[in-house]
Every structure is written in C-alpha cells, then in structure tokens.
Design a protein around this motif. Structure first.
Motif, mmCIF file in Angstrom:
data_model
loop_
_atom_site.group_PDB
_atom_site.id
_atom_site.type_symbol
_atom_site.label_atom_id
_atom_site.label_comp_id
_atom_site.label_asym_id
_atom_site.label_seq_id
_atom_site.Cartn_x
_atom_site.Cartn_y
_atom_site.Cartn_z
ATOM 1 N N ILE A 83 0.834 -1.208 0.000
ATOM 2 C CA ILE A 83 0.000 0.000 0.000
ATOM 3 C C ILE A 83 0.866 1.254 0.000
ATOM 4 C CG2 ILE A 83 -1.704 1.316 1.309
ATOM 5 C CD1 ILE A 83 -2.688 -1.441 2.410
ATOM 6 N N ILE A 84 1.836 1.314 0.914
ATOM 7 C CA ILE A 84 2.683 2.500 1.022
ATOM 8 C C ILE A 84 3.630 2.603 -0.166
ATOM 9 C CG2 ILE A 84 4.516 3.578 2.384
ATOM 10 C CD1 ILE A 84 3.133 2.422 4.875
ATOM 11 N N GLY A 85 4.272 1.492 -0.508
ATOM 12 C CA GLY A 85 5.176 1.509 -1.658
ATOM 13 C C GLY A 85 4.453 1.833 -2.948
ATOM 14 N N GLY A 86 3.278 1.224 -3.148
ATOM 15 C CA GLY A 86 2.500 1.517 -4.346
ATOM 16 C C GLY A 86 2.069 2.968 -4.403
ATOM 17 N N SER A 87 1.705 3.521 -3.253
ATOM 18 C CA SER A 87 1.296 4.928 -3.206
ATOM 19 C C SER A 87 2.463 5.850 -3.543
ATOM 20 C CB SER A 87 0.739 5.267 -1.820
ATOM 21 O OG SER A 87 -0.430 4.515 -1.553
ATOM 22 N N LEU A 88 3.646 5.562 -2.988
ATOM 23 C CA LEU A 88 4.833 6.358 -3.317
ATOM 24 C C LEU A 88 5.154 6.262 -4.809
ATOM 25 C CD1 LEU A 88 7.170 5.511 -0.291
ATOM 26 C CD2 LEU A 88 6.061 7.711 -0.771
ATOM 27 N N LEU A 89 5.033 5.071 -5.349
ATOM 28 C CA LEU A 89 5.243 4.880 -6.781
ATOM 29 C C LEU A 89 4.279 5.731 -7.583
ATOM 30 C CD1 LEU A 89 6.386 3.398 -9.261
ATOM 31 C CD2 LEU A 89 4.978 1.435 -8.669
ATOM 32 N N GLY A 90 3.017 5.772 -7.180
ATOM 33 C CA GLY A 90 2.029 6.589 -7.874
ATOM 34 C C GLY A 90 2.324 8.071 -7.776
ATOM 35 N N VAL A 91 2.772 8.527 -6.591
ATOM 36 C CA VAL A 91 3.150 9.932 -6.433
ATOM 37 C C VAL A 91 4.309 10.260 -7.367
ATOM 38 C CG1 VAL A 91 4.149 11.632 -4.845
ATOM 39 C CG2 VAL A 91 2.322 10.102 -4.057
ATOM 40 N N GLY A 92 5.290 9.364 -7.429
ATOM 41 C CA GLY A 92 6.417 9.570 -8.339
ATOM 42 C C GLY A 92 5.985 9.628 -9.794
ATOM 43 N N MET A 93 5.044 8.766 -10.175
ATOM 44 C CA MET A 93 4.510 8.810 -11.535
ATOM 45 C C MET A 93 3.853 10.151 -11.820
ATOM 46 S SD MET A 93 2.827 4.994 -11.924
ATOM 47 C CE MET A 93 1.834 5.507 -13.328
ATOM 48 N N GLY A 94 3.077 10.649 -10.847
ATOM 49 C CA GLY A 94 2.401 11.920 -11.026
ATOM 50 C C GLY A 94 3.353 13.087 -11.149
ATOM 51 N N LEU A 95 4.488 13.021 -10.446
ATOM 52 C CA LEU A 95 5.466 14.102 -10.493
ATOM 53 C C LEU A 95 6.317 14.081 -11.759
ATOM 54 C CD1 LEU A 95 6.747 14.058 -6.796
ATOM 55 C CD2 LEU A 95 5.314 15.814 -7.857
ATOM 56 N N THR A 96 6.619 12.884 -12.252
ATOM 57 C CA THR A 96 7.586 12.759 -13.347
ATOM 58 C C THR A 96 6.977 12.453 -14.708
ATOM 59 O OG1 THR A 96 7.872 10.373 -12.958
ATOM 60 C CG2 THR A 96 9.303 11.870 -11.729
ATOM 61 N N GLY A 97 5.747 11.921 -14.720
ATOM 62 C CA GLY A 97 5.214 11.429 -15.986
ATOM 63 C C GLY A 97 5.999 10.231 -16.477
ATOM 64 N N ALA A 98 6.483 9.415 -15.537
ATOM 65 C CA ALA A 98 7.312 8.263 -15.886
ATOM 66 C C ALA A 98 7.061 7.127 -14.917
ATOM 67 C CB ALA A 98 8.792 8.636 -15.865
ATOM 68 N N CYS A 99 7.434 5.932 -15.334
ATOM 69 C CA CYS A 99 7.497 4.742 -14.491
ATOM 70 C C CYS A 99 8.954 4.283 -14.505
ATOM 71 C CB CYS A 99 6.611 3.629 -15.041
ATOM 72 S SG CYS A 99 4.930 4.139 -15.433
ATOM 73 N N PRO A 100 9.360 3.399 -13.612
ATOM 74 C CA PRO A 100 10.747 2.919 -13.666
ATOM 75 C C PRO A 100 11.136 2.346 -15.024
ATOM 76 C CG PRO A 100 9.769 2.315 -11.573
ATOM 77 C CD PRO A 100 8.657 2.907 -12.405
ATOM 78 N N GLY A 101 10.176 1.745 -15.733
ATOM 79 C CA GLY A 101 10.485 1.220 -17.058
ATOM 80 C C GLY A 101 10.454 2.273 -18.148
ATOM 81 N N THR A 102 9.468 3.167 -18.127
ATOM 82 C CA THR A 102 9.298 4.117 -19.231
ATOM 83 C C THR A 102 10.313 5.250 -19.207
ATOM 84 O OG1 THR A 102 7.661 5.411 -17.991
ATOM 85 C CG2 THR A 102 6.828 3.636 -19.395
ATOM 86 N N VAL A 103 10.963 5.499 -18.066
ATOM 87 C CA VAL A 103 11.966 6.562 -18.046
ATOM 88 C C VAL A 103 13.150 6.208 -18.952
ATOM 89 C CG1 VAL A 103 13.305 5.703 -16.065
ATOM 90 C CG2 VAL A 103 13.225 8.146 -16.537
ATOM 91 N N LEU A 104 13.377 4.928 -19.204
ATOM 92 C CA LEU A 104 14.493 4.524 -20.061
ATOM 93 C C LEU A 104 14.233 4.871 -21.534
ATOM 94 C CD1 LEU A 104 15.219 1.177 -18.227
ATOM 95 C CD2 LEU A 104 16.587 3.272 -18.135
ATOM 96 N N PRO A 105 13.050 4.578 -22.102
ATOM 97 C CA PRO A 105 12.752 5.109 -23.432
ATOM 98 C C PRO A 105 12.727 6.637 -23.463
ATOM 99 C CG PRO A 105 11.305 3.277 -22.947
ATOM 100 C CD PRO A 105 12.044 3.594 -21.672
ATOM 101 N N GLN A 106 12.310 7.260 -22.373
ATOM 102 C CA GLN A 106 12.351 8.721 -22.331
ATOM 103 C C GLN A 106 13.782 9.216 -22.493
ATOM 104 O OE1 GLN A 106 10.377 10.249 -18.841
ATOM 105 N NE2 GLN A 106 8.416 9.309 -19.357
ATOM 106 N N LEU A 107 14.728 8.539 -21.834
ATOM 107 C CA LEU A 107 16.138 8.882 -22.008
ATOM 108 C C LEU A 107 16.564 8.709 -23.457
ATOM 109 C CD1 LEU A 107 18.201 7.348 -19.034
ATOM 110 C CD2 LEU A 107 18.157 9.741 -19.757
ATOM 111 N N ALA A 108 16.211 7.556 -24.027
ATOM 112 C CA ALA A 108 16.629 7.262 -25.402
ATOM 113 C C ALA A 108 16.021 8.216 -26.410
ATOM 114 C CB ALA A 108 16.247 5.815 -25.753
#
Length: 334
Positions: A83-108
C-alpha cells in the motif's frame, strides 16, 4: 550468454514501450488526470495477453507463474508495504510522468526531464539498497516457493474462487474495459499504433523475458543494483554487491538500446512538452518512484503487468494504490 539474453529481452521490451508510445510523459500524466486513456488500454491489453502467456507456459511446463508475495513493513497490515510503496510509486509517476520502465525510453528519445528522473531513481535505488532490507520484511517473487504457499498469495485464494474462474473473470473484465474505453473515453493523442496492438507488443516482450531470462517483466531492481554500486563506491561496504552479471541492469540497458533503435521508425512527437516538468520535480519524483517500487516489491511492469498476470493479490493492491495515489497527485498539482 546470460548477458546477451538479458540485454536482448530488454531490447524487445524497450521497442514495445516505444512503439506503443506509452512512455510519453504527457500520456502518463493525462492518464492520471483522466483525460487520455491510451495508457490504460495498453496496460490492460498487456496484462491480459501476459496472463494468457503465463497460463500457457505453465500448462506446457515451460515456466511457472511468478506469483508475488506480500510486502510488509509491520506497521498496520500484512500488505502495508504494498500500500505504502505503491502509493509512493504513484506519487512519483504523477510528479515525473514516468514509471521505472518508461523513463528509459524517455532517455533514449531525448525527453528533457528524463536525465533528472533517472538521477533521482538511482538515488532512490541507493537509499533502498542501504536501508530497505531492514525496513521491509517480505518483498520478492515467490516463484521458488512451495506451490501450496504460492497459492496462498493469489487473488483466487483471497476471494475463495477457483483459479480458472478468477482467470476468466480477469480476462473478461480486461476485454470489456478496454473495449468500452476505446469506444467511449477520450485520448490516444500520441498513438500511432492502435492501443491494443501496443499492449500485444508488450505481451510479446513478456514472452521474450520469460523465455530468455526465466523471469517476467520488471525493471525497478535495476535501480537498486545501480544504487548498490553507488553505495559501495562512496564507502558503504556493508551494502551487498549485485550478482554478476547484473541481469537487471543488463535488461535496463537493453530497454535503452531497443528504444533507440525503434524510435526512428515513428514520426517525431508533436507537443511532447505540453506538461512541463521541472528538473527538481523530476529528480524528487524519480527518487520517490523507485523507493516506492522497491518497498512494494515491484514497479508498474513488475506488479501491474507481470504480477497481475500471475494473479498475485499483492499486485492487485499495489496497482490500485499506485494509480489511486497518482490520480490524487495530479489533482493536487493541477
């Protein structure tokens, strides 16, 4: 050989994320704002196809489903880490417009916020590498557990339903929701391929990952491994050295390569910077993103695609917390 297999599997996933254009920050943020349902349709199709793949592989004795166990902090629930980890992950998604996987194509693909999101993500991985193991009691894939124990972590066991009924219900809900979304809901601004095709490409990446690496899709562990190297480089010798070869890092490298190779096949993005993301916001968001993913025991692909496809109850909780927190974050930022 393991190096080549992990990198090759990552290349397939990177190409799938890029060709489906689910990596675009505007797509992710507008999904959380409930304005564009491109991400939802790709996500659901990928989950449904991955579930079929995992079922088929298990039936033919190719690979067992990697059901994910709970992540517990011991604070208020058996699933409080999810619950807490998933919520933090969601907050990070909202701030960055990225997920741990999609930030790599964003870099490329040269997205301006991506280097800062990546920096924050590696720092989040370092934080978890140093302190996370003492915080989280259980956060891992249970594919090597006794099958009886594994069954206790499935959605069907929690709802006292048969596995076949759970699977059919899941597939029916996904197909119905995807069809209704495609017909009734707005969005798909950046889509080149139909969203269902994008989801099926990610399903193909699931085949490659399980076949080549014996593990389902998941990216966030790469940041923990990078963070471990960083911790050791600055003198924290008590942080364990990642196994060699570091398969998760190689998989992430493959995502970068696959995106770089496939990107030129698509027209250039128009209005890709509709949602501005400052460098500091991206870095803080990246840190929260990966720290949350590691606390929850998986990220958007690890829990949301692979975990749900394996009918993991912890993944259902994590995914709900992730998208719920991401939506709330964007409501606040607006």
């Amino acid at each position: 050989m393991d190096t080549l297999k992990s990198t090759s599997a990552g290349m397939v996933f990177g190409a799938a994320l890029t060709l489906s254009r689910v990596y675009v920050p505007t797509v992710i943020i507008n999904q959380l704002r409930l304005r564009d349902f491109h991400m939802l349709e790709v996500f659901l199709t990928a989950s449904a196809s991955s579930a079929l793949i995992m079922l088929g592989f298990e039936k033919f004795g190719i690979a067992k489903r990697s059901v994910r166990t709970n992540s517990s902090l011991g604070w208020f629930s058996y699933y409080d880490g999810n619950i807490i980890g998933g919520s933090l992950l969601g907050v990070g998604m909202g701030l960055t417009g990225a997920c741990p996987g999609t930030v790599l194509p964003q870099l490329a693909q040269g997205i301006e916020s991506a280097p800062w999101t990546t920096l924050g993500a590696v720092l989040g991985g370092a934080m978890y590498a140093k302190f996370g193991k003492s915080l989280v009691f259980s956060s891992h894939s249970s594919k090597d557990e006794d099958p009886i124990d594994l069954n206790n972590h499935t959605i069907s066991s929690k709802f006292n339903a048969s596995p076949s009924a759970t699977f059919l219900t899941f597939e029916g809900l996904v197909i119905t929701t995807t069809a209704l979304s495609a017909l009734l809901l707005p969005g798909k601004t950046f889509a080149i391929l139909p969203t269902v095709v994008g989801g099926l490409l990610i399903g193909a990446a699931q085949v490659a990952s399980i076949t080549l690496t014996s593990s389902p899709l998941g990216v966030s562990n790469a940041y923990q491994q990078l963070g471990s190297y960083l911790c050791r480089a600055i003198g924290f010798e008590d942080v364990p050295r990642p196994p060699f070869p570091p398969k998760s890092i190689l998989f992430a490298l493959g995502i970068l390569i696959g995106s770089a190779v496939s990107g030129p096949l698509l027209p250039k993005l128009a209005n890709a910077g509709v949602v501005p993301i400052s460098n500091i916001q991206a870095m803080i968001g990246g840190f929260i993103l990966v720290l949350g993913a590691r606390i929850a025991g998986g990220c958007t692909s690890g829990h949301g695609i692979s975990g749900l496809s394996a009918m993991s109850f912890s993944s259902l909780i994590t995914t709900a917390a992730m998208f719920g927190a991401g939506i709330v974050t964007q409501l606040i930022l607006k």
